[in-house]
Design a protein around this motif. Structure first.
Motif, PDB file in Angstrom:
ATOM      1  N   SER A  95       0.834  -1.198   0.000  1.00 39.35           N
ATOM      2  CA  SER A  95       0.000   0.000   0.000  1.00 39.35           C
ATOM      3  C   SER A  95       0.868   1.247   0.000  1.00 39.35           C
ATOM      4  CB  SER A  95      -0.928   0.023   1.221  1.00 39.35           C
ATOM      5  OG  SER A  95      -1.978  -0.907   1.088  1.00 39.35           O
ATOM      6  N   GLN A  96       0.352   2.291  -0.620  1.00 42.00           N
ATOM      7  CA  GLN A  96       1.067   3.564  -0.632  1.00 42.00           C
ATOM      8  C   GLN A  96       0.916   4.257   0.717  1.00 42.00           C
ATOM      9  OE1 GLN A  96      -0.600   5.692  -3.959  1.00 42.00           O
ATOM     10  NE2 GLN A  96       0.614   4.576  -5.476  1.00 42.00           N
ATOM     11  N   GLY A  97       1.645   5.348   0.881  1.00 40.71           N
ATOM     12  CA  GLY A  97       1.570   6.131   2.112  1.00 40.71           C
ATOM     13  C   GLY A  97       2.917   6.225   2.792  1.00 40.71           C
ATOM     14  N   ASN A  98       3.046   7.197   3.673  1.00 40.70           N
ATOM     15  CA  ASN A  98       4.279   7.350   4.434  1.00 40.70           C
ATOM     16  C   ASN A  98       4.458   6.155   5.366  1.00 40.70           C
ATOM     17  OD1 ASN A  98       4.796   9.877   3.280  1.00 40.70           O
ATOM     18  ND2 ASN A  98       3.581  10.923   4.840  1.00 40.70           N
ATOM     19  N   ASN A  99       5.667   5.661   5.429  1.00 37.73           N
ATOM     20  CA  ASN A  99       5.937   4.458   6.208  1.00 37.73           C
ATOM     21  C   ASN A  99       5.513   4.596   7.663  1.00 37.73           C
ATOM     22  OD1 ASN A  99       7.069   3.067   4.041  1.00 37.73           O
ATOM     23  ND2 ASN A  99       9.099   3.953   4.404  1.00 37.73           N
ATOM     24  N   PHE A 100       4.604   3.696   8.091  1.00 36.67           N
ATOM     25  CA  PHE A 100       4.218   3.566   9.495  1.00 36.67           C
ATOM     26  C   PHE A 100       3.716   4.883  10.085  1.00 36.67           C
ATOM     27  CE2 PHE A 100       8.179   1.104   8.577  1.00 36.67           C
ATOM     28  CZ  PHE A 100       7.517  -0.042   8.170  1.00 36.67           C
ATOM     29  N   ASP A 101       2.988   5.637   9.256  1.00 38.15           N
ATOM     30  CA  ASP A 101       2.477   6.935   9.666  1.00 38.15           C
ATOM     31  C   ASP A 101       1.130   7.167   8.993  1.00 38.15           C
ATOM     32  OD1 ASP A 101       2.351   9.469  10.811  1.00 38.15           O
ATOM     33  OD2 ASP A 101       3.488  10.415   9.196  1.00 38.15           O
ATOM     34  N   VAL A 102       0.308   7.989   9.620  1.00 39.31           N
ATOM     35  CA  VAL A 102      -0.944   8.435   9.020  1.00 39.31           C
ATOM     36  C   VAL A 102      -1.014   9.952   9.118  1.00 39.31           C
ATOM     37  CG1 VAL A 102      -2.298   6.333   9.385  1.00 39.31           C
ATOM     38  CG2 VAL A 102      -2.121   7.992  11.232  1.00 39.31           C
ATOM     39  N   ALA A 103      -1.826  10.556   8.253  1.00 39.92           N
ATOM     40  CA  ALA A 103      -1.904  12.022   8.215  1.00 39.92           C
ATOM     41  C   ALA A 103      -2.618  12.576   9.433  1.00 39.92           C
ATOM     42  CB  ALA A 103      -2.600  12.468   6.933  1.00 39.92           C
ATOM     43  N   TYR A 104      -3.472  11.760  10.037  1.00 35.90           N
ATOM     44  CA  TYR A 104      -4.222  12.197  11.215  1.00 35.90           C
ATOM     45  C   TYR A 104      -4.678  10.963  11.982  1.00 35.90           C
ATOM     46  CZ  TYR A 104      -8.045  11.082   8.002  1.00 35.90           C
ATOM     47  OH  TYR A 104      -8.876  10.447   7.100  1.00 35.90           O
ATOM     48  N   ILE A 105      -4.944  11.131  13.263  1.00 37.96           N
ATOM     49  CA  ILE A 105      -5.416  10.025  14.081  1.00 37.96           C
ATOM     50  C   ILE A 105      -6.802   9.607  13.601  1.00 37.96           C
ATOM     51  CG2 ILE A 105      -6.098   9.316  16.410  1.00 37.96           C
ATOM     52  CD1 ILE A 105      -4.007  11.318  17.471  1.00 37.96           C
ATOM     53  N   GLY A 106      -6.939   8.344  13.227  1.00 35.49           N
ATOM     54  CA  GLY A 106      -8.203   7.844  12.709  1.00 35.49           C
ATOM     55  C   GLY A 106      -8.193   7.534  11.229  1.00 35.49           C
ATOM     56  N   GLN A 107      -7.063   7.749  10.563  1.00 38.03           N
ATOM     57  CA  GLN A 107      -7.041   7.522   9.116  1.00 38.03           C
ATOM     58  C   GLN A 107      -7.125   6.041   8.762  1.00 38.03           C
ATOM     59  OE1 GLN A 107      -3.647   9.153   6.910  1.00 38.03           O
ATOM     60  NE2 GLN A 107      -5.059   9.764   5.285  1.00 38.03           N
ATOM     61  N   TYR A 108      -6.644   5.163   9.630  1.00 35.84           N
ATOM     62  CA  TYR A 108      -6.737   3.736   9.339  1.00 35.84           C
ATOM     63  C   TYR A 108      -8.198   3.294   9.222  1.00 35.84           C
ATOM     64  CZ  TYR A 108      -1.747   2.972  10.421  1.00 35.84           C
ATOM     65  OH  TYR A 108      -0.366   2.986  10.441  1.00 35.84           O
ATOM     66  N   GLU A 109      -9.056   3.725  10.161  1.00 30.72           N
ATOM     67  CA  GLU A 109     -10.451   3.298  10.062  1.00 30.72           C
ATOM     68  C   GLU A 109     -11.171   3.987   8.907  1.00 30.72           C
ATOM     69  OE1 GLU A 109     -10.722   6.156  13.760  1.00 30.72           O
ATOM     70  OE2 GLU A 109      -9.261   4.781  12.865  1.00 30.72           O
ATOM     71  N   ASP A 110     -10.717   5.180   8.528  1.00 33.11           N
ATOM     72  CA  ASP A 110     -11.270   5.805   7.330  1.00 33.11           C
ATOM     73  C   ASP A 110     -10.907   4.988   6.087  1.00 33.11           C
ATOM     74  OD1 ASP A 110     -12.448   7.810   8.759  1.00 33.11           O
ATOM     75  OD2 ASP A 110     -11.026   9.381   8.190  1.00 33.11           O
ATOM     76  N   ASP A 111      -9.689   4.460   6.057  1.00 28.94           N
ATOM     77  CA  ASP A 111      -9.278   3.597   4.944  1.00 28.94           C
ATOM     78  C   ASP A 111     -10.132   2.328   4.899  1.00 28.94           C
ATOM     79  OD1 ASP A 111      -7.310   5.377   4.191  1.00 28.94           O
ATOM     80  OD2 ASP A 111      -5.670   4.273   5.135  1.00 28.94           O
ATOM     81  N   LEU A 112     -10.388   1.757   6.073  1.00 22.89           N
ATOM     82  CA  LEU A 112     -11.250   0.574   6.127  1.00 22.89           C
ATOM     83  C   LEU A 112     -12.643   0.909   5.607  1.00 22.89           C
ATOM     84  CD1 LEU A 112     -11.960  -2.315   6.928  1.00 22.89           C
ATOM     85  CD2 LEU A 112     -12.240  -1.533   9.295  1.00 22.89           C
ATOM     86  N   GLU A 113     -13.151   2.061   5.979  1.00 18.66           N
ATOM     87  CA  GLU A 113     -14.464   2.477   5.480  1.00 18.66           C
ATOM     88  C   GLU A 113     -14.445   2.610   3.960  1.00 18.66           C
ATOM     89  OE1 GLU A 113     -17.908   5.729   6.550  1.00 18.66           O
ATOM     90  OE2 GLU A 113     -15.816   6.378   6.671  1.00 18.66           O
ATOM     91  N   ASP A 114     -13.370   3.166   3.402  1.00 13.44           N
ATOM     92  CA  ASP A 114     -13.275   3.310   1.947  1.00 13.44           C
ATOM     93  C   ASP A 114     -13.255   1.948   1.253  1.00 13.44           C
ATOM     94  OD1 ASP A 114     -13.266   6.056   2.189  1.00 13.44           O
ATOM     95  OD2 ASP A 114     -11.089   6.232   2.161  1.00 13.44           O
ATOM     96  N   ILE A 115     -12.581   0.978   1.861  1.00 10.11           N
ATOM     97  CA  ILE A 115     -12.580  -0.374   1.306  1.00 10.11           C
ATOM     98  C   ILE A 115     -13.993  -0.956   1.322  1.00 10.11           C
ATOM     99  CG2 ILE A 115     -11.814  -2.751   1.717  1.00 10.11           C
ATOM    100  CD1 ILE A 115      -9.154  -1.552   2.739  1.00 10.11           C
TER     101      ILE A 115
END
Length: 343
Positions: free
Chosen positions: A128-148
């Motif tokens: 997956s793309q993105g900065n290594n082991f980082d997110v732009a804001y707290i909660g972006q992982y679950e936003d990604d899950l929602e997009d999936i």
């Protein structure tokens, strides 16, 4: 008299402003001191190039691979286990790993249940793309899950006989924590159930009490001093430094350095803790954890889930620890029986 009162009030305002400014300055000084306090890693690095951890080279895509575009345009990779099916389980990997950790588990689940298993790489991990082991804001992982899930449901709505009519989500360790954060979201796509392996429930009874600093020969280092400083800044709404690293995993083939925002996105946090997430789940849920789990307190899961989940259940697996739970035959059998009963 009026002029005198006005003058007195002005002096009080000025005095209060000075006091507030001094307190704020002291608070910020302490915060920044903690954040930038010199800290030395307690191990020799396996590989110094921490930016080489992500494999963003082009893939030779076939029927086993797919990508989904997140809302910010980031390409999220998913590995398919089994052909497209009306029944699908989206299973998220844990920290310091990729989807590959779950391939064996997913293969066994697919063969036993007939469901297709989708294994995403979290942004900044694996393919997956993105900065290594980082997110732009707290909660972006679950936003990604929602997009999936939005992508899958859009495919399901094309035809009543098409794939992805029934969706379970779940994860292992950090992946389980992300699914709990997803459960707290408003106006999210509904799923049919939650399948969790040794989930990270964060603060609460399943969290082991800290036993002091990690041993000097440990390949894991957590910068608690920086964590406290960043927490202090976030408390007053300052999050500009959240991409600073606070947790290091010195695993082969390279060290992985996780940011504050990534770690805080790995499980529910106050005030929205996991008990609230469980209360917000009306669907069936199961947590499968080894009795010898060295990361989380396995014995606390049954009562915690029973007290907060309408349709939740727990399976404690004998002779299994945090890693071996994924390959334990009894754990796979329990997961299989649960999927069959609820799909």
């Amino acid at each position: 008299m009026k002029v005198k009162n006005t003058s007195t009030l002005s002096k009080k305002v000025v005095k209060s402003s000075i006091v507030f400014s001094c307190i704020l300055l002291s608070y910020l000084t302490i915060s920044f001191s903690l954040i930038f306090w010199p800290s030395k890693l307690p191990f020799s690095l396996i590989h110094h190039d921490v930016n080489n951890a992500n494999h963003n080279e082009p893939l030779n895509f076939d029927g086993q691979h797919m990508t989904v575009a997140a809302r910010d345009g980031t390409s999220l990779y998913l590995r398919k286990i089994g052909p497209d099916s009306q029944r699908v389980i989206v299973l998220i990997h844990g920290i310091a790993s990729t989807h590959q950790t779950l391939i064996n588990t997913a293969t066994q689940l697919h063969e036993a249940t007939g469901a297709q298993i989708l294994l995403p790489d979290l942004r900044g991990h694996g393919f997956s793309q993105g900065n290594n082991f980082d997110v732009a804001y707290i909660g972006q992982y679950e936003d990604d899950l929602e997009d999936i899930l939005l992508y899958l449901t859009s495919k399901a709505n094309v035809s009543s006989k098409g794939p992805y009519r029934h969706i379970f989500i779940g994860g292992y360790s950090m992946g389980g924590g992300i699914t709990m954060r997803y459960a707290l979201k408003d106006n999210k796509p509904d799923v049919d159930g939650y399948l969790l392996f040794a989930p990270n429930f964060g603060e609460g009874p399943t969290q082991r009490k800290a036993s002091g600093d990690m041993a000097g020969n440990s390949p894991i280092f957590f910068n608690k001093t920086r964590m406290i400083g960043l927490l202090m800044l976030n408390t007053i709404g300052i999050n500009h430094l959240d991409s600073l690293t606070i947790m290091y995993f010195n695993f082969r083939p390279h060290m992985m350095a996780y940011s504050y925002s990534s770690i805080m996105s790995a499980q529910p946090n106050r005030p929205d803790t996991t008990d609230k997430a469980l209360l917000n789940i009306p669907q069936p849920l199961i947590a499968i954890i080894g009795q010898e789990d060295e990361v989380f307190l396995a014995s606390a899961y049954p009562n915690f889930i029973l007290e907060n989940s309408a349709l939740g259940s727990v399976e404690l697996i004998k002779h299994a620890d945090h890693m071996s739970i994924l390959s334990n035959p009894q754990a796979i059998a329990k997961a299989t029986a649960w999927v069959r009963a609820n799909f």
